[in-house]
Write a protein that holds these residues in place. Structure first.
Motif, PDB file in Angstrom:
ATOM      1  N   GLN A   9      15.930   4.971  -6.895  1.00 43.27           N
ATOM      2  CA  GLN A   9      14.904   4.818  -5.848  1.00 43.27           C
ATOM      3  C   GLN A   9      13.716   5.673  -6.254  1.00 43.27           C
ATOM      4  O   GLN A   9      13.908   6.839  -6.611  1.00 43.27           O
ATOM      5  CB  GLN A   9      15.444   5.387  -4.530  1.00 43.27           C
ATOM      6  N   ASP A  10      12.521   5.141  -6.153  1.00 43.60           N
ATOM      7  CA  ASP A  10      11.333   5.929  -6.500  1.00 43.60           C
ATOM      8  C   ASP A  10      10.966   6.846  -5.326  1.00 43.60           C
ATOM      9  O   ASP A  10      10.611   6.368  -4.245  1.00 43.60           O
ATOM     10  CB  ASP A  10      10.177   4.990  -6.838  1.00 43.60           C
ATOM     11  N   ALA A  11      11.043   8.170  -5.574  1.00 45.97           N
ATOM     12  CA  ALA A  11      10.770   9.146  -4.503  1.00 45.97           C
ATOM     13  C   ALA A  11       9.293   9.544  -4.451  1.00 45.97           C
ATOM     14  O   ALA A  11       8.938  10.449  -3.683  1.00 45.97           O
ATOM     15  CB  ALA A  11      11.646  10.382  -4.689  1.00 45.97           C
ATOM     16  N   THR A  12       8.439   8.887  -5.233  1.00 49.34           N
ATOM     17  CA  THR A  12       7.021   9.270  -5.275  1.00 49.34           C
ATOM     18  C   THR A  12       6.388   9.361  -3.875  1.00 49.34           C
ATOM     19  O   THR A  12       5.656  10.325  -3.609  1.00 49.34           O
ATOM     20  CB  THR A  12       6.228   8.289  -6.170  1.00 49.34           C
ATOM     21  N   PRO A  13       6.659   8.409  -2.964  1.00 48.41           N
ATOM     22  CA  PRO A  13       6.015   8.508  -1.647  1.00 48.41           C
ATOM     23  C   PRO A  13       6.382   9.792  -0.902  1.00 48.41           C
ATOM     24  O   PRO A  13       5.648  10.220  -0.024  1.00 48.41           O
ATOM     25  CB  PRO A  13       6.554   7.275  -0.893  1.00 48.41           C
ATOM     26  N   LEU A  14       7.513  10.430  -1.273  1.00 45.02           N
ATOM     27  CA  LEU A  14       7.938  11.644  -0.562  1.00 45.02           C
ATOM     28  C   LEU A  14       7.183  12.890  -1.033  1.00 45.02           C
ATOM     29  O   LEU A  14       7.287  13.955  -0.404  1.00 45.02           O
ATOM     30  CB  LEU A  14       9.443  11.877  -0.743  1.00 45.02           C
ATOM     31  N   LEU A  15       6.428  12.760  -2.128  1.00 41.44           N
ATOM     32  CA  LEU A  15       5.721  13.938  -2.643  1.00 41.44           C
ATOM     33  C   LEU A  15       4.701  14.467  -1.635  1.00 41.44           C
ATOM     34  O   LEU A  15       4.390  15.656  -1.625  1.00 41.44           O
ATOM     35  CB  LEU A  15       5.036  13.622  -3.980  1.00 41.44           C
ATOM     36  N   GLY A  16       4.206  13.570  -0.791  1.00 41.55           N
ATOM     37  CA  GLY A  16       3.237  13.984   0.225  1.00 41.55           C
ATOM     38  C   GLY A  16       3.907  14.503   1.493  1.00 41.55           C
ATOM     39  O   GLY A  16       3.222  14.854   2.462  1.00 41.55           O
ATOM     40  N   ASP A  17       5.250  14.538   1.510  1.00 40.62           N
ATOM     41  CA  ASP A  17       5.975  14.943   2.716  1.00 40.62           C
ATOM     42  C   ASP A  17       7.147  15.839   2.297  1.00 40.62           C
ATOM     43  O   ASP A  17       8.294  15.392   2.209  1.00 40.62           O
ATOM     44  CB  ASP A  17       6.482  13.671   3.436  1.00 40.62           C
ATOM     45  N   PRO A  18       6.852  17.125   2.019  1.00 37.91           N
ATOM     46  CA  PRO A  18       7.887  18.017   1.469  1.00 37.91           C
ATOM     47  C   PRO A  18       9.150  18.097   2.321  1.00 37.91           C
ATOM     48  O   PRO A  18      10.248  18.236   1.777  1.00 37.91           O
ATOM     49  CB  PRO A  18       7.188  19.381   1.398  1.00 37.91           C
ATOM     50  N   VAL A  19       9.022  17.977   3.638  1.00 38.15           N
ATOM     51  CA  VAL A  19      10.226  18.069   4.486  1.00 38.15           C
ATOM     52  C   VAL A  19      11.138  16.873   4.188  1.00 38.15           C
ATOM     53  O   VAL A  19      12.359  17.016   3.987  1.00 38.15           O
ATOM     54  CB  VAL A  19       9.831  18.132   5.986  1.00 38.15           C
ATOM     55  N   ALA A  20      10.539  15.705   4.105  1.00 37.78           N
ATOM     56  CA  ALA A  20      11.327  14.499   3.800  1.00 37.78           C
ATOM     57  C   ALA A  20      11.861  14.553   2.365  1.00 37.78           C
ATOM     58  O   ALA A  20      12.991  14.119   2.089  1.00 37.78           O
ATOM     59  CB  ALA A  20      10.455  13.262   4.000  1.00 37.78           C
TER      60      ALA A  20
END
Ligand code: AKG
Length: 305
Positions: A9-20
């Motif tokens: 799964q590409d986690a790139t979108p989570l880079l802007g949301d450290p908690v997630a």
């Protein structure tokens, strides 16, 4: 029976949301980032490493070293004794030459990697200076990296994450990294001696675990917690060399074993690796932190059967 899972799964979108990002890391024990590093930066380092390999006479005469096309006539003549004397897949002098590359170590400090681990640890990031390069070729005397947890090899805090990526594109036929997601929740396994990098495998039927498999492109980054089980897929494309990097990261506020502050391979000194480097800030940079040093637990390496 475990499952074979197609694709990380590409986690790139989570880079802007450290908690997630931290929640996903805690749940899965593995994160994948498509194209996190600039492709051209990775390929520029690939060229330097492949030129060192070309110097061994292992690449196809007349080919561009960047292609990674090997000379089978030369490689097929390597003896078991030679292969077993290699360090990370190549003779010691060549491994030393890779370890001396400033760009190899500089990549561990790439702002995109530091930002990733800053978000993951929510603390000042300590890139371990003990960076590893691996050269993998098809030959009858070497085995893929067996299923293992990095903690046995690194120790210190359990919250060390390994950053793995290939220098160049790596379809799974060239033996990428396969990870057992969520396996870090099972704690540390006992081990037994096994062929392949690291020399130990966990005492667990690997077919009972789920495994993610994927193809990698230059710039993709896979990162695993030190308790997450992972292994290499067999390299089956005898015409090409696979080159990869393992960098490790932790919070500067967590304990570390001093071996992680020494050059990889045990026999080089920082003074020799740093010869000719331009950037002072990449040298001995960990000394600016007040690090807590951890003891080494040799029992972790004791084969349980
Ligand atoms: O690249 C490989 O074959 C294995 C890398 C790895 O699993 C590690 O360094 O922990």
């Amino acid at each position: 029976m475990g499952r074979l899972i197609e694709g990380y799964q590409d986690a790139t979108p989570l880079l802007g949301d450290p908690v997630a990002l931290r929640a996903e890391a805690e749940r899965e024990g593995v994160l994948f980032f498509k194209g996190l590093l600039p492709r051209e930066t990775v390929l520029a380092l690939r060229r330097q490493v492949l030129e060192i390999i070309a110097g061994l006479g292992w690449l196809r005469p007349g080919s561009d070293p960047q292609s990674g096309l090997v000379d089978r006539d030369v490689l097929d003549k390597l003896t078991r004794e030679q292969v077993e004397s290699f360090h990370e897949g190549i003779p010691l002098e060549a491994y030393h030459a890779i370890q001396r590359l400033e760009d190899f170590h500089a990549l561990a400090h790439h702002p995109r990697l530091i930002a990733l681990y800053q978000a993951l640890f929510d603390a000042p990031v300590l890139p371990h200076p003990r960076n590893i390069a691996r050269v993998v070729l098809v030959n009858p005397f070497s085995a893929p990296t067996p299923p293992h947890q990095d903690y046995h090899h690194i120790q210190g805090t359990a919250d060390v994450w390994t950053c793995w990526f290939t220098l160049g594109d790596c379809p799974r036929s060239m033996g990428g990294l396969s990870v057992a997601p969520r396996s870090h929740h099972d704690g540390l396994y006992t081990v037994h001696a096994a062929p392949g990098a690291g020399g130990i495998a966990i005492n667990r039927d690997e077919d009972a675990l789920d495994w993610i498999v994927d193809d990698f492109e230059a710039g993709d980054v896979l990162t695993v917690h030190s308790h997450t089980v992972h292994k290499a897929l067999p390299h089956r494309n005898k015409d090409f060399v696979r080159v990869s990097c393992d960098f490790r990261y932790q919070s500067a506020e967590e304990p570390i074993h001093e071996a992680s502050l020494r050059p990889h391979c045990g026999i080089f000194e920082w003074e020799e690796l740093y010869a000719g480097w331009k950037r002072q800030d990449l040298q001995y940079y960990w000394k600016k932190h007040k690090l807590e040093l951890a003891e080494w637990n040799a029992d972790l390496h004791k084969p349980a059967y």
